[in-house]
Design a protein around this motif. Structure first.
Motif, PDB file in Angstrom:
ATOM      1  N   LEU A 106       9.920  -5.981  -7.924  1.00  0.00           N
ATOM      2  CA  LEU A 106       9.700  -5.329  -9.214  1.00  0.00           C
ATOM      3  C   LEU A 106       9.526  -3.822  -9.041  1.00  0.00           C
ATOM      4  O   LEU A 106      10.058  -3.018  -9.832  1.00  0.00           O
ATOM      5  CB  LEU A 106       8.478  -5.942  -9.888  1.00  0.00           C
ATOM      6  CG  LEU A 106       8.240  -5.625 -11.371  1.00  0.00           C
ATOM      7  CD1 LEU A 106       9.471  -5.970 -12.193  1.00  0.00           C
ATOM      8  CD2 LEU A 106       7.024  -6.382 -11.884  1.00  0.00           C
ATOM      9  N   LYS A 107       8.788  -3.414  -8.018  1.00  0.00           N
ATOM     10  CA  LYS A 107       8.636  -1.982  -7.743  1.00  0.00           C
ATOM     11  C   LYS A 107       9.996  -1.324  -7.527  1.00  0.00           C
ATOM     12  O   LYS A 107      10.306  -0.269  -8.104  1.00  0.00           O
ATOM     13  CB  LYS A 107       7.773  -1.765  -6.498  1.00  0.00           C
ATOM     14  CG  LYS A 107       6.306  -2.069  -6.646  1.00  0.00           C
ATOM     15  CD  LYS A 107       5.620  -1.777  -5.317  1.00  0.00           C
ATOM     16  CE  LYS A 107       4.181  -2.207  -5.294  1.00  0.00           C
ATOM     17  NZ  LYS A 107       3.528  -1.908  -4.002  1.00  0.00           N
ATOM     18  N   LEU A 108      10.817  -1.928  -6.669  1.00  0.00           N
ATOM     19  CA  LEU A 108      12.107  -1.338  -6.322  1.00  0.00           C
ATOM     20  C   LEU A 108      13.027  -1.251  -7.531  1.00  0.00           C
ATOM     21  O   LEU A 108      13.699  -0.237  -7.751  1.00  0.00           O
ATOM     22  CB  LEU A 108      12.766  -2.144  -5.203  1.00  0.00           C
ATOM     23  CG  LEU A 108      12.056  -2.115  -3.847  1.00  0.00           C
ATOM     24  CD1 LEU A 108      12.744  -3.040  -2.857  1.00  0.00           C
ATOM     25  CD2 LEU A 108      12.010  -0.692  -3.288  1.00  0.00           C
ATOM     26  N   VAL A 109      13.075  -2.309  -8.327  1.00  0.00           N
ATOM     27  CA  VAL A 109      13.951  -2.314  -9.501  1.00  0.00           C
ATOM     28  C   VAL A 109      13.515  -1.265 -10.510  1.00  0.00           C
ATOM     29  O   VAL A 109      14.334  -0.510 -11.064  1.00  0.00           O
ATOM     30  CB  VAL A 109      13.976  -3.719 -10.143  1.00  0.00           C
ATOM     31  CG1 VAL A 109      14.683  -3.669 -11.499  1.00  0.00           C
ATOM     32  CG2 VAL A 109      14.684  -4.716  -9.228  1.00  0.00           C
ATOM     33  N   LEU A 110      12.215  -1.198 -10.787  1.00  0.00           N
ATOM     34  CA  LEU A 110      11.715  -0.241 -11.777  1.00  0.00           C
ATOM     35  C   LEU A 110      11.953   1.203 -11.340  1.00  0.00           C
ATOM     36  O   LEU A 110      12.423   2.041 -12.125  1.00  0.00           O
ATOM     37  CB  LEU A 110      10.223  -0.474 -12.021  1.00  0.00           C
ATOM     38  CG  LEU A 110       9.846  -1.792 -12.707  1.00  0.00           C
ATOM     39  CD1 LEU A 110       8.331  -1.983 -12.689  1.00  0.00           C
ATOM     40  CD2 LEU A 110      10.369  -1.831 -14.135  1.00  0.00           C
ATOM     41  N   LEU A 111      11.646   1.501 -10.086  1.00  0.00           N
ATOM     42  CA  LEU A 111      11.805   2.869  -9.595  1.00  0.00           C
ATOM     43  C   LEU A 111      13.274   3.255  -9.465  1.00  0.00           C
ATOM     44  O   LEU A 111      13.639   4.422  -9.651  1.00  0.00           O
ATOM     45  CB  LEU A 111      11.098   3.028  -8.248  1.00  0.00           C
ATOM     46  CG  LEU A 111       9.563   2.967  -8.303  1.00  0.00           C
ATOM     47  CD1 LEU A 111       8.986   2.822  -6.900  1.00  0.00           C
ATOM     48  CD2 LEU A 111       8.993   4.194  -8.988  1.00  0.00           C
ATOM     49  N   ALA A 112      14.129   2.294  -9.148  1.00  0.00           N
ATOM     50  CA  ALA A 112      15.551   2.581  -8.985  1.00  0.00           C
ATOM     51  C   ALA A 112      16.207   3.011 -10.287  1.00  0.00           C
ATOM     52  O   ALA A 112      17.257   3.678 -10.260  1.00  0.00           O
ATOM     53  CB  ALA A 112      16.268   1.361  -8.410  1.00  0.00           C
ATOM     54  N   HIS A 113      15.637   2.639 -11.419  1.00  0.00           N
ATOM     55  CA  HIS A 113      16.217   2.983 -12.714  1.00  0.00           C
ATOM     56  C   HIS A 113      15.587   4.235 -13.319  1.00  0.00           C
ATOM     57  O   HIS A 113      15.888   4.589 -14.462  1.00  0.00           O
ATOM     58  CB  HIS A 113      16.078   1.801 -13.684  1.00  0.00           C
ATOM     59  CG  HIS A 113      17.020   0.685 -13.389  1.00  0.00           C
ATOM     60  ND1 HIS A 113      16.779  -0.269 -12.415  1.00  0.00           N
ATOM     61  CD2 HIS A 113      18.247   0.390 -13.910  1.00  0.00           C
ATOM     62  CE1 HIS A 113      17.798  -1.112 -12.376  1.00  0.00           C
ATOM     63  NE2 HIS A 113      18.695  -0.745 -13.256  1.00  0.00           N
ATOM     64  N   MET A 114      14.704   4.903 -12.564  1.00  0.00           N
ATOM     65  CA  MET A 114      14.132   6.157 -13.033  1.00  0.00           C
ATOM     66  C   MET A 114      14.927   7.328 -12.464  1.00  0.00           C
ATOM     67  O   MET A 114      15.549   7.214 -11.402  1.00  0.00           O
ATOM     68  CB  MET A 114      12.670   6.282 -12.578  1.00  0.00           C
ATOM     69  CG  MET A 114      11.729   5.274 -13.187  1.00  0.00           C
ATOM     70  SD  MET A 114      10.025   5.535 -12.595  1.00  0.00           S
ATOM     71  CE  MET A 114       9.227   4.045 -13.195  1.00  0.00           C
ATOM     72  N   PRO A 115      14.934   8.471 -13.155  1.00  0.00           N
ATOM     73  CA  PRO A 115      15.526   9.678 -12.570  1.00  0.00           C
ATOM     74  C   PRO A 115      14.865  10.020 -11.238  1.00  0.00           C
ATOM     75  O   PRO A 115      13.709   9.657 -10.985  1.00  0.00           O
ATOM     76  CB  PRO A 115      15.245  10.752 -13.624  1.00  0.00           C
ATOM     77  CG  PRO A 115      15.060  10.011 -14.901  1.00  0.00           C
ATOM     78  CD  PRO A 115      14.436   8.698 -14.523  1.00  0.00           C
TER      79      PRO A 115
END
Length: 255
Positions: free
Chosen positions: A128-137
């Motif tokens: 969840l951390k990786l997915v959420l951060l990957a979609h941020m600028p």
């Protein structure tokens, strides 16, 4: 004044030594009183670990895709902390999921090895951390790493200050403790970092980040209170991890 600054530096080093694998001064003195007073620096150490992750992430993004850079950043923070909090999350979830009573739950948390429920919890939180951060600028993701680690450690300080400690025998025992002055320092230092973030992000992103962290952190706290009637050191790892990922969730909702 010099003695005061030397003492504060010592307390910060004690917090750093407790929460990370980074070397501290070999002649660093310690005592129960100093360890208690060092708890006030937990959020600052959290921000420091998050900053390491952010710097590794930004440097890796020069050559790699953002998702790959995030994985490398995660590895860097795991090496810095020794996966201390992830291990606590796994143990806490395993014990609370499989134990039939408080005593058995605490015994299962203390037993070696990684169970299915604990492994799944860590895997889901990391994913969840990786997915959420990957979609941020790019810049926002790095700032989120700093704020997420800091707010996660502030949640740990809050639990220490407000929640009863449960020993493995199911009774109250010598527990982590923070003074009222130390708690105020932790809160104010966290607010200072968040105010600095407001100048870059505006008001709403940090508010969403805080709200997401509170929601997931309190959900985990409610679960451990319902099952254990308090917390132990493993539960603190769970609080930190859930509060951190909650911060990313809140920020993602805003974004």
């Amino acid at each position: 004044m010099k003695d005061k600054l030397r003492l504060e530096w010592q307390l910060f080093q004690l917090a750093l030594r407790f929460l990370t694998c980074m070397p501290a001064a070999g002649d660093l003195s310690t005592s129960d009183d100093l360890r208690i007073r060092a708890h006030k620096y937990f959020p600052i150490v959290g921000a420091f670990v998050g900053a390491i992750g952010a710097l590794v992430f930004w440097a890796s993004c020069v050559w790699l895709p953002q998702s790959a850079a995030l994985i490398i950043s995660l590895v860097a923070t795991l090496l810095v902390t020794g996966a201390f909090h992830e291990d606590g999350l796994a143990n806490a979830v395993e014990g609370m999921s499989r134990g039939s009573g408080r005593t058995q739950m605490l015994e299962m948390m203390a037993s070696p090895g990684l169970g299915l429920f604990g492994a799944l919890a860590v895997a889901l939180v990391v994913a969840l951390k990786l997915v959420l951060l990957a979609h941020m600028p790019l810049v926002l993701a790095g700032v989120a790493l700093v704020l997420g680690h800091m707010i996660g450690m502030m949640a740990v300080v809050h639990v220490i200050a407000t929640t009863p400690y449960v020993h493995s025998n199911g009774l109250q025992a010598a527990a982590p403790y923070i003074t009222s002055g130390g708690y105020r320092f932790a809160v104010l230092s966290s607010i200072a970092v968040l105010i600095a973030a407001v100048f870059y992000m505006g008001l709403w992103p940090p508010l969403y980040l805080i709200l997401g962290s509170i929601v997931l952190g309190q959900l985990f706290r409610s679960a451990m209170m319902g099952k254990l009637g308090g917390y132990n050191s493993d539960c603190l790892g769970g609080v930190m991890q859930l509060s951190e990922v909650g911060a990313y969730l809140g920020l993602s909702v805003w974004f």
